[in-house]
Design a protein around this motif. Structure first.
Motif: not given
Length: 296
Positions: A130, A134, A195-196, A216, A219, A222, A224, A226-227, A230, A249
């Motif tokens: 992820a 980014s 973010c994806h 995507w 997308a 957002g 860094a 988050y993905d 998720y 994270t």
């Protein structure tokens, strides 16, 4: 996820199966018009568009187009732009238009036939994958990107619906509301990232052994981390939640918990909108309360 929520919130949803069948002859004709020997078959699944498996001059291909409307087209165009930025022309082989009998046209993407992961990835690999996406997309701002404020607005609707239907205990709803308020307060200070939006196991595929992050369409702008959080909320990744939810994270633990709670809340809301919650073995209350009760 937001596009799926918007789809099921709408009263005039298109018939995807009928749309997929209507597009099939136009796709086949387009591919054969270049003198190529091509066969096209509908592919199972897909909520936001029509997908097909194809054999084009002996090469296995995957075709993807969108539902009617400018918004759906813009989402697929956004995906094409991001795939080209990430992988050049190796994953997005062609991008073309399909004219239809009603005078409209559909954007279509052609990709190689990718293969599913041979084994689940581990948390360290997921967070690194992820982060790499980014970083590659750091300077990219495709048109039509949603912002995290859209997620906060959907969360408010989700919380109201689940609470009114008795699907959340009052104490759970209070805990989630507190975390969402915390996210809104800290949002200006979080590290921004593209973010994806649906970074899950089914959207991580292999191309000649190399991982490719696809789909995507959701997308958004957002932040860094988050993905990865998720990714943790998928049922097959639940075993990682107890030991890998916090500390990977760079975000504070209270923000990590808030993101996890928001994602599970929105997934629960989507399940109710689509009716899928009736098939779920774990209730929305149990899933969300489990996030609130995570140690750490």
């Amino acid at each position: 996820m937001l596009s799926k929520i918007a789809f099921f919130e709408a009263d005039d949803r298109p018939d995807i199966a009928a749309d997929r069948a209507r597009l099939l002859p136009a796709l086949q004709h387009h591919l054969q018009s270049f003198g190529r020997n091509a066969t096209v078959m509908p592919a199972p699944g897909g909520t936001l568009g029509a997908c097909y498996n194809a054999d084009v001059s002996g090469e296995k291909r995957f075709l993807k187009t969108h539902l009617p409307g400018a918004r759906a087209r813009a989402s697929l165009a956004k995906e094409a732009e991001i795939l080209a930025q990430l992988y050049g022309n190796t994953t997005l082989l062609e991008r073309f238009e399909i004219p239809l009998s009603d005078g409209t046209v559909r954007l279509c993407l052609m990709m190689p036939a990718l293969t599913p992961l041979t084994a689940p990835i581990q948390p360290a690999e997921a967070v690194a994958m992820a982060a790499e996406c980014s970083e590659r997309l750091a300077d990219r701002r495709p048109d039509g990107l949603a912002s995290f404020e859209h997620y906060l607005a959907s969360a408010a609707k989700a919380l109201a619906m689940l609470s009114s239907r008795g699907l959340l205990a009052q104490s759970t709803a209070i805990g989630v509301r507190r975390l969402i308020a915390l996210l809104a307060e800290r949002l200006p200070h979080l590290p921004e990232a593209l973010c994806h939006g649906d970074f899950g196991p089914k959207n991580i595929m292999l191309q000649e052994g190399a991982p490719r992050v696809i789909d995507w369409e959701d997308a958004f702008r957002g932040f860094a981390g988050y993905d990865y959080l998720y990714w943790l909320t998928f049922m097959e990744n639940r075993p990682f939640l107890q030991k890998d939810a916090f500390g990977r994270t760079g975000l504070s633990p209270d923000i990590e918990r808030a993101i996890l709670a928001l994602v599970v809340l929105l997934k629960s809301y989507l399940a109710v909108l689509s009716g899928e919650h009736l098939k779920h073995a774990v209730s929305a209350e149990d899933r969300i309360a489990g996030i609130l009760d995570l140690p750490g």
